[in-house]
Design a protein around this motif. Structure first.
Motif, PDB file in Angstrom:
ATOM      1  N   GLY A 300      23.768  -3.244  13.417  1.00 13.47           N
ATOM      2  CA  GLY A 300      22.626  -2.472  13.762  1.00 13.47           C
ATOM      3  C   GLY A 300      22.400  -1.446  14.758  1.00 13.47           C
ATOM      4  O   GLY A 300      21.560  -0.671  14.699  1.00 13.47           O
ATOM      5  N   GLY A 301      23.235  -1.317  15.533  1.00 11.83           N
ATOM      6  CA  GLY A 301      23.329  -0.252  16.575  1.00 11.83           C
ATOM      7  C   GLY A 301      23.871   0.873  16.169  1.00 11.83           C
ATOM      8  O   GLY A 301      24.013   2.043  16.816  1.00 11.83           O
ATOM      9  N   LEU A 302      24.375   1.069  14.779  1.00 13.39           N
ATOM     10  CA  LEU A 302      25.150   2.028  14.575  1.00 13.39           C
ATOM     11  C   LEU A 302      24.393   3.341  14.408  1.00 13.39           C
ATOM     12  O   LEU A 302      23.233   3.450  13.721  1.00 13.39           O
ATOM     13  N   THR A 303      24.889   4.322  14.814  1.00 16.50           N
ATOM     14  CA  THR A 303      24.434   5.593  14.641  1.00 16.50           C
ATOM     15  C   THR A 303      25.097   6.588  13.576  1.00 16.50           C
ATOM     16  O   THR A 303      24.760   7.695  12.786  1.00 16.50           O
ATOM     17  N   HIS A 304      26.683   6.348  13.649  1.00 15.61           N
ATOM     18  CA  HIS A 304      27.434   7.105  12.642  1.00 15.61           C
ATOM     19  C   HIS A 304      28.253   5.903  11.840  1.00 15.61           C
ATOM     20  O   HIS A 304      28.865   5.194  12.486  1.00 15.61           O
ATOM     21  N   LEU A 305      28.219   6.114  10.685  1.00 17.45           N
ATOM     22  CA  LEU A 305      28.746   5.151   9.611  1.00 17.45           C
ATOM     23  C   LEU A 305      29.522   5.999   8.461  1.00 17.45           C
ATOM     24  O   LEU A 305      28.948   6.790   7.878  1.00 17.45           O
ATOM     25  N   SER A 321      18.735  -1.927   7.903  1.00 15.90           N
ATOM     26  CA  SER A 321      20.147  -2.617   8.044  1.00 15.90           C
ATOM     27  C   SER A 321      20.816  -1.596   9.357  1.00 15.90           C
ATOM     28  O   SER A 321      21.306  -2.111  10.205  1.00 15.90           O
ATOM     29  N   PHE A 322      20.357  -0.397   9.370  1.00 14.17           N
ATOM     30  CA  PHE A 322      20.620   0.667  10.172  1.00 14.17           C
ATOM     31  C   PHE A 322      19.529   1.246  10.827  1.00 14.17           C
ATOM     32  O   PHE A 322      19.200   2.547  10.693  1.00 14.17           O
ATOM     33  N   PRO A 323      18.769   0.795  11.836  1.00 14.38           N
ATOM     34  CA  PRO A 323      17.681   1.242  12.290  1.00 14.38           C
ATOM     35  C   PRO A 323      17.924   2.567  13.270  1.00 14.38           C
ATOM     36  O   PRO A 323      17.246   3.478  13.081  1.00 14.38           O
ATOM     37  N   LYS A 324      19.294   2.616  13.756  1.00 14.69           N
ATOM     38  CA  LYS A 324      19.329   3.792  14.644  1.00 14.69           C
ATOM     39  C   LYS A 324      20.258   5.000  13.691  1.00 14.69           C
ATOM     40  O   LYS A 324      20.694   5.898  14.598  1.00 14.69           O
ATOM     41  N   MET A 325      20.530   4.779  12.426  1.00 12.03           N
ATOM     42  CA  MET A 325      21.478   5.647  11.843  1.00 12.03           C
ATOM     43  C   MET A 325      21.111   7.115  12.031  1.00 12.03           C
ATOM     44  O   MET A 325      19.671   7.545  12.071  1.00 12.03           O
ATOM     45  N   ARG A 326      22.055   7.968  12.216  1.00  7.71           N
ATOM     46  CA  ARG A 326      21.718   9.380  12.142  1.00  7.71           C
ATOM     47  C   ARG A 326      22.908  10.021  11.153  1.00  7.71           C
ATOM     48  O   ARG A 326      22.397  11.062  10.717  1.00  7.71           O
TER      49      ARG A 326
END
Lengths: 417, 112
Positions: A300-305, A321-326
């Motif tokens: 959940g804390g991912l910014t880069h995937l 699923s990825f609220p912090k994604m950038r």
């Protein structure tokens, strides 16, 4: 100061009587030999540079009376060989700089330097680091030896160096086994890339409790141990190996782990609980593996995937699923549709860490302030690497870059009607 | 635009940036004037900096914060006030077995 002259010989009695001389500059001259006799009369000498000369050999006992010498610079000479006792007598030496020479063999003469803290022999022609290489230098904190054609490293070469913080070995193709780092307990950064390592010892983390960065890319690792005892681990680089599975305990309890690069492996299965305890994880690269599903617990804390190159990974991702994604890279365009309409909300991303900002979006004042962050008090800002522009961490613009972009030929709507 | 006809020890320079490279044996230093930085070439480094000679450039770099003049970054030759010099290091207190000489601001062996 005698630097930057054309001195080719230093007569024996040149420094006679200078019993209080502490600092000697003889760099940038035309010496072809160590002025051994002249250096015999300097009991108080603490720092000397003979850099930028044409010295080709260091004889035995070259510095035998320099018992107070703390710093010795010999970089940028043509030193090919040392005597076995070249450095005898240098009881106080803490810094030895042999960088940019032509050494063919590991400088074994260092074994008598019991107080050595800093050693450099990068940019030489050394092919092997022998067993027990630094057995005589227990206080070593930094060793720079990059840009040598090192093929072989003794298993015990880096043992019992309790002050060593960083160890970098790249391209030593003859290394087959992970080094035994018994007693080297302060290591924070270990880089061991492009070697032939195929197995990581079970107890490796017990030897490395302070490890923050572990970079093992371009090896032949197939199976991962549990890293759970590497409690301070922040960055883990395992790209370009032969890993095929991530188990439940592989990364368990690594609460400081921020970045994992597992790209270019053969990973087919990741245990559903593999990421559950990784509370600090922000970057995960699984490019070019053989994933069928991705367990989302703990991500959940991912910014880069990054998931491109996993042809069988077709699951759609929900935005929450990825609220912090950038920055998100997925196998198929439709997997980007969850992140809003297909209009110009998406942006082309071409760098892993930085975000593309069109000129009008940049704040000129902000850009200028970043260039000169903290040196307003003096007018010599000499060290260019003091000015650090960390685009990755700046929170200038929270858009999500998702690729591949949905478009006319890779529509979102059509698929979902 | 790089001009060749430069003063002050420059080998190449530009109107806006000053020296871009120095004549042999001189030290290249970035001097800041307001928000601008210009290159200057000096025969030795300014106070608070040490020089390192390399085949292609001679550079100046800062000593540590507690040091006034130094041989390398890790080897001080004169500490800032309030610190005692011992074997290239600046200490607030002298180690055991040594005494603080407030005249020279150094730690020296105790003379019995």
């Amino acid at each position: 100061r005698l630097d930057a002259n054309l001195i080719s010989v230093v007569p024996e009695k040149s420094f006679e009587g200078l019993l209080s001389l502490r600092h000697l500059w003889l760099d940038d001259n035309a010496l072809t030999e160590i002025p051994v006799q002249a250096l015999n009369h300097l009991p108080a000498l603490q720092a000397m540079t003979l850099a930028l000369n044409q010295i080709w050999h260091i004889p035995d006992y070259a510095f035998q009376n320099l018992s107070s010498l703390v710093v010795l610079h010999l970089h940028n000479n043509r030193i090919q060989s040392l005597g076995a006792n070249s450095f005898d007598g240098l009881h106080s030496l803490e810094t030895l700089d042999l960088n940019y020479n032509e050494l063919l063999e590991f400088p074994g003469a260092i074994r008598t330097l019991g107080r050595l803290l800093e050693l450099g022999f990068h940019n030489n022609n050394i092919k092997a680091i022998p067993e027990n290489a630094f057995v005589g230098n227990p206080l070593l904190q930094t060793i720079h030896f990059y840009d040598n054609p090192i093929q072989f490293v003794g298993q015990s070469a880096f043992q019992y160096l309790p002050k060593l913080h960083t160890l970098s070995l790249n391209g030593a193709t003859d290394i087959r086994e992970f080094p035994d780092l018994k007693g080297t307990t302060s290591l924070e950064v270990l880089t061991l890339t492009r070697a032939g390592i195929h197995l990581l010892p079970r107890g490796m983390c017990q030897q490395l409790p302070s490890l923050r960065v572990l970079e093992l890319s371009h090896n032949q690792i197939e199976d991962l141990p549990s890293f759970h005892r590497c409690q301070r681990l922040e960055e883990l680089g395992l790209q370009h190996n032969r890993i095929h599975e991530i188990r439940a305990d592989t990364f368990v309890q690594l609460v400081a782990l921020r970045s994992i690069d597992l790209s270019w492996n053969y990973i087919q299965f990741i245990h559903p609980e593999a990421f559950v305890t990784l509370h600090s994880l922000t970057k995960l690269d699984l490019t070019d593996n053989q994933l069928i599903t991705l367990p989302l617990d703990g991500l959940g804390g991912l910014t880069h995937l990054k998931l491109q190159g996993n042809a069988a990974l077709s699951q759609p991702f929900a935005k929450d699923s990825f609220p912090k994604m950038r920055v998100l890279e997925v196998p198929y365009a439709y997997q980007c549709c969850a992140y809003g309409s297909c209009s110009n909300f998406f942006k082309k991303s071409n760098q892993w860490g930085a975000e593309d900002l069109s000129p009008e979006e940049e704040d000129p004042h902000k850009r200028t302030m970043e260039l000169f962050p903290g040196h307003a008090d003096n007018h010599y800002d000499l060290d260019a690497d003091d000015i650090q522009l960390d685009l990755e961490e700046s929170k200038l613009h929270p858009t999500i870059q998702c690729t591949p972009n949905p478009g006319p030929f890779k529509p979102c709507d059509h698929l979902f009607e | 635009n790089v001009s060749q006809g430069c003063q002050g020890g420059c080998a190449t320079c530009s109107d806006y940036n000053g020296c871009l490279s120095c004549k042999p044996r001189l030290f290249f230093v970035l001097e800041r004037i307001g928000m601008k930085q210009i290159g200057v070439c000096l025969s030795s480094c300014p106070s608070g900096y040490y020089g390192t000679r390399y085949p292609d450039i001679n550079k100046c770099a800062k000593c540590k914060a507690d040091c006034d003049t130094c041989f390398t970054r890790n080897f001080c030759t004169k500490c800032k006030s309030g610190f005692y010099l011992y074997s290239g290091k600046c200490l607030e207190k002298c180690p055991g077995g040594l005494e603080a000489n407030n005249h020279t601001m150094e730690c020296t062996s105790i003379v019995h």
